[in-house]
Write a protein that holds these residues in place. Structure first.
Motif, PDB file in Angstrom:
ATOM      1  N   ASN A  40      12.767 -27.911  22.080  1.00 37.95           N
ATOM      2  CA  ASN A  40      12.540 -27.485  23.461  1.00 37.95           C
ATOM      3  C   ASN A  40      11.328 -26.559  23.523  1.00 37.95           C
ATOM      4  O   ASN A  40      11.105 -25.742  22.631  1.00 37.95           O
ATOM      5  CB  ASN A  40      13.765 -26.741  24.009  1.00 37.95           C
ATOM      6  N   SER A  96       3.045 -19.311  36.665  1.00 36.47           N
ATOM      7  CA  SER A  96       3.156 -20.617  37.319  1.00 36.47           C
ATOM      8  C   SER A  96       1.824 -21.361  37.280  1.00 36.47           C
ATOM      9  O   SER A  96       1.769 -22.562  36.953  1.00 36.47           O
ATOM     10  CB  SER A  96       3.633 -20.429  38.755  1.00 36.47           C
ATOM     11  N   ASN A 103      -0.473 -27.815  31.806  1.00 41.42           N
ATOM     12  CA  ASN A 103       0.435 -28.958  31.908  1.00 41.42           C
ATOM     13  C   ASN A 103       1.535 -28.826  30.859  1.00 41.42           C
ATOM     14  O   ASN A 103       1.880 -29.782  30.162  1.00 41.42           O
ATOM     15  CB  ASN A 103      -0.351 -30.266  31.742  1.00 41.42           C
ATOM     16  N   CYS A 105       4.927 -27.357  31.212  1.00 37.31           N
ATOM     17  CA  CYS A 105       6.271 -27.758  31.651  1.00 37.31           C
ATOM     18  C   CYS A 105       6.119 -28.853  32.711  1.00 37.31           C
ATOM     19  O   CYS A 105       5.614 -28.596  33.795  1.00 37.31           O
ATOM     20  CB  CYS A 105       7.032 -26.566  32.237  1.00 37.31           C
ATOM     21  N   GLU A 106       6.579 -30.056  32.373  1.00 37.16           N
ATOM     22  CA  GLU A 106       6.395 -31.180  33.279  1.00 37.16           C
ATOM     23  C   GLU A 106       7.194 -31.009  34.575  1.00 37.16           C
ATOM     24  O   GLU A 106       6.675 -31.182  35.665  1.00 37.16           O
ATOM     25  CB  GLU A 106       6.800 -32.498  32.604  1.00 37.16           C
ATOM     26  N   ASP A 107       8.476 -30.701  34.455  1.00 36.72           N
ATOM     27  CA  ASP A 107       9.316 -30.604  35.649  1.00 36.72           C
ATOM     28  C   ASP A 107       9.424 -29.164  36.132  1.00 36.72           C
ATOM     29  O   ASP A 107       8.705 -28.731  37.008  1.00 36.72           O
ATOM     30  CB  ASP A 107      10.727 -31.154  35.360  1.00 36.72           C
ATOM     31  N   LYS A 108      10.326 -28.447  35.539  1.00 36.49           N
ATOM     32  CA  LYS A 108      10.593 -27.075  35.956  1.00 36.49           C
ATOM     33  C   LYS A 108      10.664 -26.187  34.726  1.00 36.49           C
ATOM     34  O   LYS A 108      10.683 -26.665  33.592  1.00 36.49           O
ATOM     35  CB  LYS A 108      11.923 -26.996  36.711  1.00 36.49           C
ATOM     36  N   TYR A 109      10.749 -24.899  35.005  1.00 36.01           N
ATOM     37  CA  TYR A 109      10.900 -23.924  33.927  1.00 36.01           C
ATOM     38  C   TYR A 109      11.843 -22.831  34.399  1.00 36.01           C
ATOM     39  O   TYR A 109      12.111 -22.689  35.594  1.00 36.01           O
ATOM     40  CB  TYR A 109       9.551 -23.341  33.500  1.00 36.01           C
ATOM     41  N   LYS A 110      12.331 -22.088  33.432  1.00 42.49           N
ATOM     42  CA  LYS A 110      13.232 -20.983  33.737  1.00 42.49           C
ATOM     43  C   LYS A 110      12.783 -19.754  32.955  1.00 42.49           C
ATOM     44  O   LYS A 110      12.511 -19.847  31.760  1.00 42.49           O
ATOM     45  CB  LYS A 110      14.666 -21.349  33.338  1.00 42.49           C
ATOM     46  N   CYS A 127      11.023 -24.484  29.208  1.00 42.03           N
ATOM     47  CA  CYS A 127      10.876 -25.618  30.118  1.00 42.03           C
ATOM     48  C   CYS A 127      12.215 -26.312  30.266  1.00 42.03           C
ATOM     49  O   CYS A 127      13.008 -26.383  29.322  1.00 42.03           O
ATOM     50  CB  CYS A 127       9.849 -26.600  29.583  1.00 42.03           C
TER      51      CYS A 127
END
Length: 128
Positions: A40, A96, A103, A105-110, A127
Motif C-alpha cells: 500500500n 492535495s 499522480n 493516489c489514483e482514487d482517494k487518500y486518508k 492511499c
C-alpha cells in the motif's frame, strides 16, 4: 465633521499597514513516499514556517499606550493555536495538490496522523 473624517482615515491607514504582513512565512514543503509490507502507498508531507523574531521594547524611550498594546497583541506562531490550525489547513491543500501533481493516489487518500513540532506540521497517511 472634517475632524472625524480625518481621524477615521488615519485609523484605517494604521489598520491596513498591519494587515499586509503575513502572520507566518512558509519556509519549506517536503513530500515523502513509501510502501508498507502489503504494497500500500504511504506518504508523509511536512510544511515548515520560518522562525520570526519577537519585537523588542526599548525601555529607554517613553512608551505610549499604543506601543504597549501593539506589543501585547503580537501573535507568535509557537503560541497560537489559531495560526497552527491555519497552517494545518494550508498543508492539507498543499498535500492535495502535491498528490495530484505526482499522480500518487489514483482514487482517494486518508490522513491518519497529524504531528506537530515547534515550527512545522507533518501529515501522514495512505492511499485508498
Amino acid at each position: 465633521m472634517k475632524k472625524y473624517a480625518l481621524i477615521f482615515m488615519v485609523f484605517l491607514f494604521g489598520c491596513t499597514s498591519s494587515i499586509n504582513e503575513p502572520p507566518y512565512e512558509i519556509n519549506q514543503k517536503q513530500f515523502y513516499d513509501a510502501l508498507d509490507e502489503q504494497g500500500n502507498k504511504l506518504f508523509a508531507y511536512v510544511v515548515s514556517v520560518k522562525a520570526k523574531t519577537r519585537e523588542q521594547i526599548n525601555l529607554n524611550k517613553k512608551l505610549t499606550r499604543s506601543d504597549i498594546e501593539r506589543f501585547a497583541e503580537q501573535e507568535h506562531f509557537e503560541e497560537s493555536t489559531v495560526l497552527k490550525l491555519q497552517l494545518e489547513d494550508q498543508a492539507v491543500e498543499f498535500l492535495s495538490k502535491e498528490l495530484a501533481q505526482r499522480n500518487y493516489c489514483e482514487d482517494k487518500y486518508k490522513i491518519n496522523e497529524v504531528l506537530w513540532r515547534d515550527l512545522s506540521v507533518q501529515l501522514r497517511g495512505r492511499c485508498l
